[in-house]
Design a protein around this motif. Structure first.
Motif, short mmCIF file in Angstrom:
data_model
loop_
_atom_site.label_atom_id
_atom_site.label_comp_id
_atom_site.label_asym_id
_atom_site.label_seq_id
_atom_site.Cartn_x
_atom_site.Cartn_y
_atom_site.Cartn_z
N LYS A 55 8.88 -4.25 11.21
CA LYS A 55 9.65 -3.77 10.06
C LYS A 55 9.48 -2.27 9.90
O LYS A 55 8.37 -1.75 9.96
CB LYS A 55 9.20 -4.49 8.79
CG LYS A 55 9.55 -5.96 8.85
CD LYS A 55 9.15 -6.71 7.62
CE LYS A 55 9.68 -8.14 7.73
NZ LYS A 55 9.20 -8.99 6.64
N ALA A 56 10.60 -1.59 9.64
CA ALA A 56 10.55 -0.14 9.46
C ALA A 56 9.83 0.20 8.17
O ALA A 56 10.12 -0.37 7.11
CB ALA A 56 11.97 0.42 9.43
N VAL A 57 8.87 1.10 8.26
CA VAL A 57 8.15 1.57 7.08
C VAL A 57 7.98 3.08 7.18
O VAL A 57 8.06 3.66 8.26
CB VAL A 57 6.76 0.91 6.91
CG1 VAL A 57 6.87 -0.60 6.96
CG2 VAL A 57 5.79 1.40 7.96
N LYS A 58 7.74 3.70 6.02
CA LYS A 58 7.46 5.13 6.01
C LYS A 58 5.95 5.29 6.18
O LYS A 58 5.18 4.95 5.29
CB LYS A 58 7.97 5.73 4.71
CG LYS A 58 9.49 5.59 4.66
CD LYS A 58 10.17 6.27 3.52
CE LYS A 58 11.67 6.11 3.74
NZ LYS A 58 12.47 6.80 2.74
N ALA A 67 -2.79 -1.13 7.87
CA ALA A 67 -2.16 -1.53 9.14
C ALA A 67 -3.19 -2.07 10.12
O ALA A 67 -2.86 -2.31 11.29
CB ALA A 67 -1.43 -0.34 9.76
N GLU A 113 15.74 -0.85 13.89
CA GLU A 113 15.59 -2.00 12.99
C GLU A 113 16.95 -2.56 12.59
O GLU A 113 17.16 -3.77 12.58
CB GLU A 113 14.81 -1.61 11.74
CG GLU A 113 14.56 -2.84 10.86
CD GLU A 113 14.02 -2.52 9.48
OE1 GLU A 113 14.58 -1.66 8.80
OE2 GLU A 113 13.04 -3.17 9.09
N LYS B 8 -9.48 -5.11 1.66
CA LYS B 8 -8.30 -5.95 1.88
C LYS B 8 -8.73 -7.42 1.88
O LYS B 8 -8.91 -8.01 2.95
CB LYS B 8 -7.61 -5.55 3.18
CG LYS B 8 -6.23 -6.17 3.33
CD LYS B 8 -5.30 -5.36 4.22
CE LYS B 8 -5.48 -5.65 5.67
NZ LYS B 8 -4.36 -5.10 6.49
N ALA B 97 13.17 1.07 4.26
CA ALA B 97 11.73 1.16 4.55
C ALA B 97 10.90 0.92 3.28
O ALA B 97 9.83 0.30 3.34
CB ALA B 97 11.40 2.52 5.15
N VAL B 98 11.40 1.38 2.16
CA VAL B 98 10.72 1.11 0.88
C VAL B 98 10.76 -0.39 0.59
O VAL B 98 9.76 -0.97 0.14
CB VAL B 98 11.38 1.92 -0.25
CG1 VAL B 98 10.91 1.45 -1.62
CG2 VAL B 98 11.07 3.42 -0.08
N ASN B 100 10.76 -2.74 2.66
CA ASN B 100 9.87 -3.46 3.57
C ASN B 100 8.41 -3.41 3.13
O ASN B 100 7.57 -4.12 3.68
CB ASN B 100 9.98 -2.90 4.99
CG ASN B 100 11.21 -3.40 5.72
OD1 ASN B 100 11.76 -4.44 5.37
ND2 ASN B 100 11.65 -2.66 6.72
N ARG B 101 8.09 -2.54 2.17
CA ARG B 101 6.71 -2.41 1.70
C ARG B 101 6.56 -2.79 0.24
O ARG B 101 5.59 -3.44 -0.15
CB ARG B 101 6.19 -0.97 1.90
CG ARG B 101 5.99 -0.55 3.33
CD ARG B 101 4.87 -1.32 4.03
NE ARG B 101 3.57 -1.12 3.39
CZ ARG B 101 2.53 -1.91 3.56
NH1 ARG B 101 2.62 -2.96 4.37
NH2 ARG B 101 1.40 -1.68 2.95
#
Lengths: 161, 260
Positions: A55-58, A67, A113, B8, B97-98, B100-101
């Motif tokens: 998944k694309a993330v910044k 990660a 993606e 975590k 992308a936002v 996805n998080r």
């Protein structure tokens, strides 16, 4: 310091990081994968886009420690195995999808993606998907054209002005 | 940003335990918290990442309701397509992308006055479930960045009754993609609920006059003669109080017309 291990472009990578170490800093400073760029550092421009577990993330807005154990793909892992450009990269070259090139790593990762989930996107799909990727040369038309071409579609209808 | 210890945990119980430490804070997707920490507006001693807790992930449906794990990303909520208004809302937060998080629990815990999710939770009369209790949405939102959550309390899931028809209309602030104003309309057998985000200095609120009008006649005509008091609205460089008050009505009109 926290010991982390992740798979980056198919290879295992480990390091000791502080809690505050961002994923992009781990990639660039520890792994020396400097293709992923830091543009704004405020999660707006998308130059630091990488894939985490597909998944694309910044990567400027994710901690490296978050990660830990992940599968990470960066621009350095996008070329074909023989080193030639992959279909998206080649399309960016063929359609002049970059000017200064700073945003390009993020644009390519965002495009990858999109095309994985939507192999034949419309122009509107592409523009919607690129909302988080900013090109300060404002070269958007050719970026959209490149992604359209990478999906194997006719690009002649994309605005050229 | 200032340094901190990163942990975590893999269960809610372990996360609650970690959050009991002095200076500990929960981390959802970090799409608000990390920029805030970069600006040194937050400096927790310990961050407790909720991203590895399997029991807080995913979307399920049962008995006319949809339950969303607190650590479920906006992208996963959009992909689950539980009902129209929710899918539109989740699929247009920030950028891909936002999405996805960022997580639903993180958004609701932060309760930004311009965030999208508070409108969905309030309009659907959601139940916000934490590690300790269930909280009705009508009791949960207590003003800008303020909620009923106690220190160290984690949103483990959110349950929304599925509406007969729903729609979310967001007038987007184009740089931030937050809602300049956002209106969520949800129609149920026992009545219509209208929740407004982005507009009020007190955060998300229900527009009860519009609800009353729509209960008798679920059409844009029903609210044609209504207006909303501009005095409590947010005013900033993006829009005046009067501008936002007008947007509330315009977007409610559009949401009712487009509800499905």
């Amino acid at each position: 310091m926290t010991k982390i291990t992740m798979t980056v472009n198919g290879k295992s990578a480990s390091g000791d990081v502080e809690g505050r170490t961002l994923l992009v800093d781990f990639l660039r400073n520890d792994l020396h994968l400097t293709g992923t760029h830091v543009g704004c550092d405020t999660s707006q421009c998308g130059a630091c886009t990488v894939h985490v577990n597909g998944k694309a993330v910044k990567s400027c807005t994710m901690f490296a420690a978050d990660a830990d154990g992940a599968d990470v793909q960066t621009i350095e892992g996008q070329a074909n195995e023989d080193g030639s450009l992959n279909v998206i990269q080649q399309a960016f070259q063929d359609h002049h999808g970059l000017q200064c090139g700073f945003c390009t790593p993020g644009m390519v990762m965002a495009a990858a993606e999109l095309l994985k989930n939507n192999p034949k996107p419309t122009e509107a799909d592409i523009r919607h998907h690129l909302e988080g990727n900013i090109c300060r040369c404002t070269g958007y038309h050719n970026i959209v054209k490149s992604i359209m071409a990478a999906s194997g579609q006719d690009v002649s209808a994309i605005a050229a002005e | 940003m200032y340094n901190f210890e990163f942990v975590k945990p893999s269960s809610v119980a372990d996360a609650v335990s970690a959050l009991s430490a002095e200076g500990a804070q929960a981390l959802g997707g970090g799409q608000t918290l990390i920029p805030t920490m970069k600006q040194r507006l937050a400096s927790p001693d310990t961050l407790v990442s909720l991203s590895d807790i399997a029991e807080m992930q995913g979307v399920s449906s049962a008995g006319g309701s949809v339950t969303i794990g607190g650590a479920t990303t906006h992208a996963d909520v959009a992909a689950a397509n539980a009902f129209a208004g929710l899918t539109t809302l989740a699929g247009n937060i920030g950028d891909p992308a936002v999405r996805n998080r960022g997580t639903i629990g993180g958004s609701l815990a932060n309760n930004d006055p311009a965030a999208c999710y508070p409108a969905a939770a309030l309009a659907t009369g959601a139940t916000i479930t934490t590690n300790a209790r269930d909280i009705a949405a009508d009791d949960y939102f207590q003003g800008m960045f303020t909620t009923a959550l106690e220190d160290g309390e984690i949103i483990t899931s959110v349950t929304m009754p599925v509406p007969e028809a729903s729609n979310y209309q967001k007038f987007e602030q184009p740089a931030s993609r937050f809602a300049l104003v956002g209106v969520f309309v949800a129609k149920y057998a026992d009545g219509v609920r209208v929740a407004v985000t982005g507009a009020s200095e007190n955060g998300v609120f229900r527009w009860s006059e519009a609800e009353a009008a729509l209960n008798g006649n679920f059409s844009a005509d029903a609210i044609a003669d209504l207006s909303i008091d501009a005095s409590g609205m947010i005013e900033d460089l993006h829009g005046s109080k009067a501008y936002r008050a007008n947007l509330v009505k315009v977007l409610t009109d559009r949401a009712v017309s487009a509800a499905s």
